[in-house]
Design a protein around this motif. Structure first.
Motif, PDB file in Angstrom:
ATOM      1  N   ASP A  26     -32.844   6.224 -27.138  1.00  0.00           N
ATOM      2  CA  ASP A  26     -31.988   4.973 -26.750  1.00  0.00           C
ATOM      3  C   ASP A  26     -30.954   5.034 -27.862  1.00  0.00           C
ATOM      4  OD1 ASP A  26     -33.194   4.781 -24.511  1.00  0.00           O
ATOM      5  OD2 ASP A  26     -34.313   2.872 -25.193  1.00  0.00           O
ATOM      6  N   ARG A  27     -31.082   5.545 -28.893  1.00  0.00           N
ATOM      7  CA  ARG A  27     -30.414   5.625 -30.206  1.00  0.00           C
ATOM      8  C   ARG A  27     -29.267   6.398 -30.112  1.00  0.00           C
ATOM      9  NH1 ARG A  27     -31.972   3.162 -34.798  1.00  0.00           N
ATOM     10  NH2 ARG A  27     -30.688   4.525 -36.100  1.00  0.00           N
ATOM     11  N   SER A  28     -28.114   6.118 -30.840  1.00  0.00           N
ATOM     12  CA  SER A  28     -27.021   7.348 -30.618  1.00  0.00           C
ATOM     13  C   SER A  28     -26.837   8.109 -31.834  1.00  0.00           C
ATOM     14  CB  SER A  28     -25.389   6.481 -30.634  1.00  0.00           C
ATOM     15  OG  SER A  28     -25.460   5.760 -31.692  1.00  0.00           O
ATOM     16  N   GLY A  29     -28.102   7.917 -32.877  1.00  0.00           N
ATOM     17  CA  GLY A  29     -28.070   8.840 -33.903  1.00  0.00           C
ATOM     18  C   GLY A  29     -29.289   8.939 -34.458  1.00  0.00           C
ATOM     19  N   PRO A  30     -29.666   9.668 -35.588  1.00  0.00           N
ATOM     20  CA  PRO A  30     -30.958   9.761 -36.063  1.00  0.00           C
ATOM     21  C   PRO A  30     -31.560   8.575 -36.390  1.00  0.00           C
ATOM     22  CG  PRO A  30     -29.312  10.431 -37.651  1.00  0.00           C
ATOM     23  CD  PRO A  30     -28.564  10.187 -36.471  1.00  0.00           C
ATOM     24  N   ALA A  31     -32.987   8.271 -36.825  1.00  0.00           N
ATOM     25  CA  ALA A  31     -33.748   7.378 -37.058  1.00  0.00           C
ATOM     26  C   ALA A  31     -34.607   7.638 -38.201  1.00  0.00           C
ATOM     27  CB  ALA A  31     -34.277   6.522 -35.864  1.00  0.00           C
ATOM     28  N   GLU A  57     -36.701  16.576 -33.936  1.00  0.00           N
ATOM     29  CA  GLU A  57     -35.666  17.432 -35.252  1.00  0.00           C
ATOM     30  C   GLU A  57     -35.856  16.571 -36.349  1.00  0.00           C
ATOM     31  OE1 GLU A  57     -32.351  18.928 -33.726  1.00  0.00           O
ATOM     32  OE2 GLU A  57     -33.196  20.464 -32.534  1.00  0.00           O
ATOM     33  N   ARG A  58     -36.050  16.909 -37.482  1.00  0.00           N
ATOM     34  CA  ARG A  58     -36.306  15.889 -38.453  1.00  0.00           C
ATOM     35  C   ARG A  58     -35.321  16.470 -39.719  1.00  0.00           C
ATOM     36  NH1 ARG A  58     -42.162  16.079 -40.540  1.00  0.00           N
ATOM     37  NH2 ARG A  58     -42.549  18.568 -40.699  1.00  0.00           N
ATOM     38  N   GLU A  59     -34.812  15.841 -40.543  1.00  0.00           N
ATOM     39  CA  GLU A  59     -33.970  16.193 -41.597  1.00  0.00           C
ATOM     40  C   GLU A  59     -34.174  15.345 -42.877  1.00  0.00           C
ATOM     41  OE1 GLU A  59     -29.317  16.027 -42.589  1.00  0.00           O
ATOM     42  OE2 GLU A  59     -29.746  17.026 -40.963  1.00  0.00           O
ATOM     43  N   ARG A  60     -34.609  15.825 -44.000  1.00  0.00           N
ATOM     44  CA  ARG A  60     -34.522  15.170 -45.412  1.00  0.00           C
ATOM     45  C   ARG A  60     -33.580  14.420 -45.673  1.00  0.00           C
ATOM     46  NH1 ARG A  60     -39.321  14.162 -46.894  1.00  0.00           N
ATOM     47  NH2 ARG A  60     -40.053  14.263 -49.178  1.00  0.00           N
ATOM     48  N   HIS A  61     -33.589  13.147 -46.020  1.00  0.00           N
ATOM     49  CA  HIS A  61     -32.542  12.326 -46.622  1.00  0.00           C
ATOM     50  C   HIS A  61     -33.285  11.679 -47.918  1.00  0.00           C
ATOM     51  CE1 HIS A  61     -29.326  12.989 -43.608  1.00  0.00           C
ATOM     52  NE2 HIS A  61     -30.420  12.566 -42.647  1.00  0.00           N
ATOM     53  N   ARG A 120     -35.995  10.766 -50.153  1.00  0.00           N
ATOM     54  CA  ARG A 120     -37.375  10.699 -49.966  1.00  0.00           C
ATOM     55  C   ARG A 120     -37.676  10.432 -48.537  1.00  0.00           C
ATOM     56  NH1 ARG A 120     -39.709   6.551 -53.965  1.00  0.00           N
ATOM     57  NH2 ARG A 120     -41.458   7.042 -52.819  1.00  0.00           N
ATOM     58  N   ALA A 121     -36.785  10.124 -47.536  1.00  0.00           N
ATOM     59  CA  ALA A 121     -37.139   9.814 -46.312  1.00  0.00           C
ATOM     60  C   ALA A 121     -36.755  11.056 -45.127  1.00  0.00           C
ATOM     61  CB  ALA A 121     -36.485   8.401 -45.827  1.00  0.00           C
ATOM     62  N   TRP A 122     -37.141  10.900 -44.230  1.00  0.00           N
ATOM     63  CA  TRP A 122     -36.987  11.634 -43.080  1.00  0.00           C
ATOM     64  C   TRP A 122     -36.085  11.130 -42.098  1.00  0.00           C
ATOM     65  CZ3 TRP A 122     -37.463  17.051 -43.138  1.00  0.00           C
ATOM     66  CH2 TRP A 122     -38.784  17.382 -44.183  1.00  0.00           C
ATOM     67  N   SER A 123     -35.490  11.685 -41.343  1.00  0.00           N
ATOM     68  CA  SER A 123     -34.386  11.232 -40.337  1.00  0.00           C
ATOM     69  C   SER A 123     -34.856  11.997 -39.048  1.00  0.00           C
ATOM     70  CB  SER A 123     -33.152  11.217 -40.420  1.00  0.00           C
ATOM     71  OG  SER A 123     -32.584  10.313 -41.540  1.00  0.00           O
ATOM     72  N   TYR A 124     -35.072  11.406 -38.012  1.00  0.00           N
ATOM     73  CA  TYR A 124     -35.598  12.184 -36.657  1.00  0.00           C
ATOM     74  C   TYR A 124     -34.642  11.836 -35.449  1.00  0.00           C
ATOM     75  CZ  TYR A 124     -39.899  12.120 -39.098  1.00  0.00           C
ATOM     76  OH  TYR A 124     -40.890  12.435 -39.868  1.00  0.00           O
ATOM     77  N   LEU A 125     -34.511  12.900 -34.895  1.00  0.00           N
ATOM     78  CA  LEU A 125     -33.518  13.226 -33.674  1.00  0.00           C
ATOM     79  C   LEU A 125     -34.298  13.679 -32.570  1.00  0.00           C
ATOM     80  CD1 LEU A 125     -30.100  14.183 -34.895  1.00  0.00           C
ATOM     81  CD2 LEU A 125     -30.468  12.134 -33.483  1.00  0.00           C
TER      82      LEU A 125
END
Length: 132
Positions: free
Chosen positions: A17-22, A55-59, A61-66
């Motif tokens: 439901d999101r338009s970008g990573p969370a 998929e996840r990407e490190r930002h 210390r946190a991960w962003s998920y898509l």
């Protein structure tokens, strides 16, 4: 394809439901009313990443998920997997076709007339189900 449990599906619904990573925190906040621990949601997202659903990407210390694929691609794959369980695929397809509404039948007819092209990303794995 892996079927999702209730909590996995709820987490995926947030991401779809999101338009970008969370981030985990954003998913936890979006699941308000469920009273879930941060670590629970983090574990679910980690498992979904292991299953190839996100998929996840490190930002920092946190991960962003898509989501790895859209909701429509996931649902289509579930339908194909269910069809694979049928002893007679033709009979299952006919029964399904007879159960859809007129509008849904129009959508299926238009898709077939378009030559099988898909919108929304194909299968969740991104692989074609065509057999050579």
């Amino acid at each position: 394809m892996t079927r999702l449990g209730e909590l996995e599906r709820a987490v995926m619904d947030v991401l779809w439901d999101r338009s970008g990573p969370a981030t985990v925190r954003e998913v936890v906040d979006a699941l308000d009313g469920r009273d879930l621990a941060y670590t629970t949601v983090m574990t679910v997202l980690d498992r979904l990443a292991g299953k190839g659903m996100v998929e996840r990407e490190r930002h920092g210390r946190a991960w962003s998920y898509l989501p790895a694929a859209g909701r429509d691609a996931y649902i289509a794959q579930l339908m194909l997997d269910a069809l694979d369980l049928a002893g007679e695929r033709d009979a299952a397809l006919v029964r399904f076709a007879r159960s859809v509404t007129g509008d849904e039948a129009d959508v299926l007819r238009a898709a077939l007339e378009a030559g099988g092209t898909t919108t929304g990303g194909g299968t969740p794995s991104g692989k074609s189900r065509d057999k050579a």
